[in-house]
Write an enzyme that holds these catalytic residues in place. Structure first.
Site, mmCIF file in Angstrom:
data_model
loop_
_atom_site.group_PDB
_atom_site.id
_atom_site.type_symbol
_atom_site.label_atom_id
_atom_site.label_comp_id
_atom_site.label_asym_id
_atom_site.label_seq_id
_atom_site.Cartn_x
_atom_site.Cartn_y
_atom_site.Cartn_z
ATOM 1 C CD GLU A 196 -1.705 2.351 1.389
ATOM 2 O OE1 GLU A 196 -1.952 2.835 2.496
ATOM 3 O OE2 GLU A 196 -1.137 3.017 0.494
ATOM 4 C CD GLU A 205 3.890 8.791 1.808
ATOM 5 O OE1 GLU A 205 2.809 9.090 2.320
ATOM 6 O OE2 GLU A 205 4.376 7.654 1.896
#
Ligand SMILES: N=C(N)NCC[C@H]1O[C@@H](n2cnc3c(N)ncnc32)[C@H](O)[C@@H]1O
Length: 418
Positions: A196, A205
């Site tokens: 995930e 990110e």
């Protein structure tokens, strides 16, 4: 605009180094190359500064500039461009894990993937990349019979994950490895790489880079990626309440005229993305469309530097075009040949997730009418220095279907970092 800026300019502009090249997308944005030295006159906002290069003046994206001499840039490379200490530090506490585990849509989607593939998972070797508290690994051990799950977690949470695996009687199946997925050693190739990894606007990110590196190193030929693919979706939208709260507010607060603050409000509130936005289906001015599609089997790390998608929206109802809203969907192919894929859709027609959606506001709203067309492109450009950050540039153009809509176009650049 230039004259306004000139009288705001301070006497002693500061010299900044361009860390990478930038092409201004309209008359008041500067174009510069990596290594250029710009003079910054006014830091008009956290994202845009009024600067000068060889006599030309215009806005420059602040995240592209670094103060000081060249050797400072080398120092920058010595600093951690992945900001791992801060990043993995944040995942060493419960706050983010509680947010992710409390997100039922997200967590139940992964549970559903394991459940609907439980038979095919029998005796398989699984890697759970960035397992956090180990929830996906525990689902695998609880709902299926894989031969082993390598639960890889770089943060200090890993030591608690080991306890959770033991606490739930899964230590026979789940092996927790603490370390970065691209650095740890596994005893064998894996059949399934599950992770995930999604962030705001799908890629923020850039954990996806670690997933691709682990795929190339540990996924066996013919192995399965979960998610198997991902799509970024965009829609032109109204955002009446957000606009009212941050812009219209200054018209008559307590019976006074505060409109001189509106240019400041525009710079401060509408030049950065609004994360965790919840768009109402009614706010969509067109049918949303997927602008970027990622195939997790063929995607390469170098592809992540710049990803561009085109769009062409037909306005389906009159209203104010305040901005664009973005969200993503990820797909999990079935391990069975004809099995149905599971999808996790973070858009307005699904149960809200902790990502919600992301709103990109225009500098100023444009009234549009049914039949008008809004076409253009979205460019996700990874920050060349700060590797978890990116900018989102939206080029858009309106072709009015009626006289009322003024044909206009613009480009808006947003920096995605906290
Ligand atoms: N946006 C997300 N989904 N973030 C989930 C990130 C989870 O994966 C972990 N993680 C992120 N990158 C890595 C990596 N390269 N190796 C191991 N764990 C990682 C991180 O510590 C956190 O527990």
């Amino acid at each position: 605009m230039q004259s306004e800026k000139e009288d705001e300019e301070d006497a002693s502009p500061e010299e900044y180094l361009a860390l990478c090249s930038f092409t201004g997308s309209d008359s008041d944005q500067l174009t510069f190359s990596s290594g250029d030295r710009l003079l910054v006159h006014v830091k008009t906002s956290s994202d845009w500064w009024w600067a000068e290069l060889q006599g030309d003046k215009g806005y420059a994206p602040a995240c592209y500039l670094r103060q000081g001499a060249t050797e400072e840039v080398e120092d920058a490379s010595l600093e951690d461009p992945w900001q791992d200490e801060e990043y993995f530090g944040s995942y060493g506490t419960l706050r983010l894990h509680l947010e992710m585990l409390s997100d039922k849509s997200r967590t139940k989607a992964y549970q559903q993937v394991v459940l609907s593939n439980s038979a095919s998972l029998r005796s398989k070797v699984v890697m759970d990349l960035g397992c956090g508290t180990g929830i996906i690994s525990l689902f695998c051990a609880q709902l299926a019979q894989p031969s082993v799950v390598y639960a890889v977690e770089a943060s200090s949470m890993a030591e608690y994950t080991r306890q959770l695996v033991k606490q739930n009687g899964c230590e026979e199946v789940v092996t927790v490895l603490q370390g970065r997925a691209e650095e740890i050693e596994l005893p064998e190739q894996v059949d399934i790489l599950v992770s995930e990894w999604m962030g705001n606007c799908l890629l923020f990110e850039f954990m996806v880079e670690s997933v691709l590196l682990a795929r190339d190193r540990w996924l066996r030929e013919g192995g399965v990626m979960w998610p198997s693919s991902a799509a970024l979706t965009l829609v032109p939208c109204q955002a009446n309440s957000y606009f009212a709260e941050n812009m219209a507010f200054w018209e008559r607060p307590y019976g006074l005229d505060f409109t001189p603050l509106q240019p400041l409000a525009q710079q401060e509130f509408f030049t950065k993305p609004k994360f965790s936005h919840l768009i109402e289906p009614d706010d969509c001015l067109s049918t949303p469309c997927d602008v970027i599609f990622l195939d997790m089997y063929t995607l390469k790390v170098k592809d992540l530097e710049e990803i561009e998608g085109q769009f062409q929206f037909c306005v389906k109802k009159s209203g104010f075009f305040h901005g664009f809203t973005a969200w993503f969907t990820v797909y999990f192919e079935s391990l069975e040949a004809e099995g149905a894929a599971v999808e996790l859709n973070t858009g307005p027609d699904s149960e809200p997730t902790h990502w919600k959606q992301t709103l990109f506001m225009l500098d100023r709203p444009v009234s549009v009418n049914a039949g008008d067309s809004i076409s253009g492109s979205v460019l996700l450009r990874r920050n060349p220095i700060w590797r978890r950050h990116m900018t989102v540039t939206l080029h858009w153009k309106i072709n009015g279907n009626t006289q009322e809509t003024d044909n206009c176009q613009a480009n808006i650049l947003f920096s995605l970092y906290t």
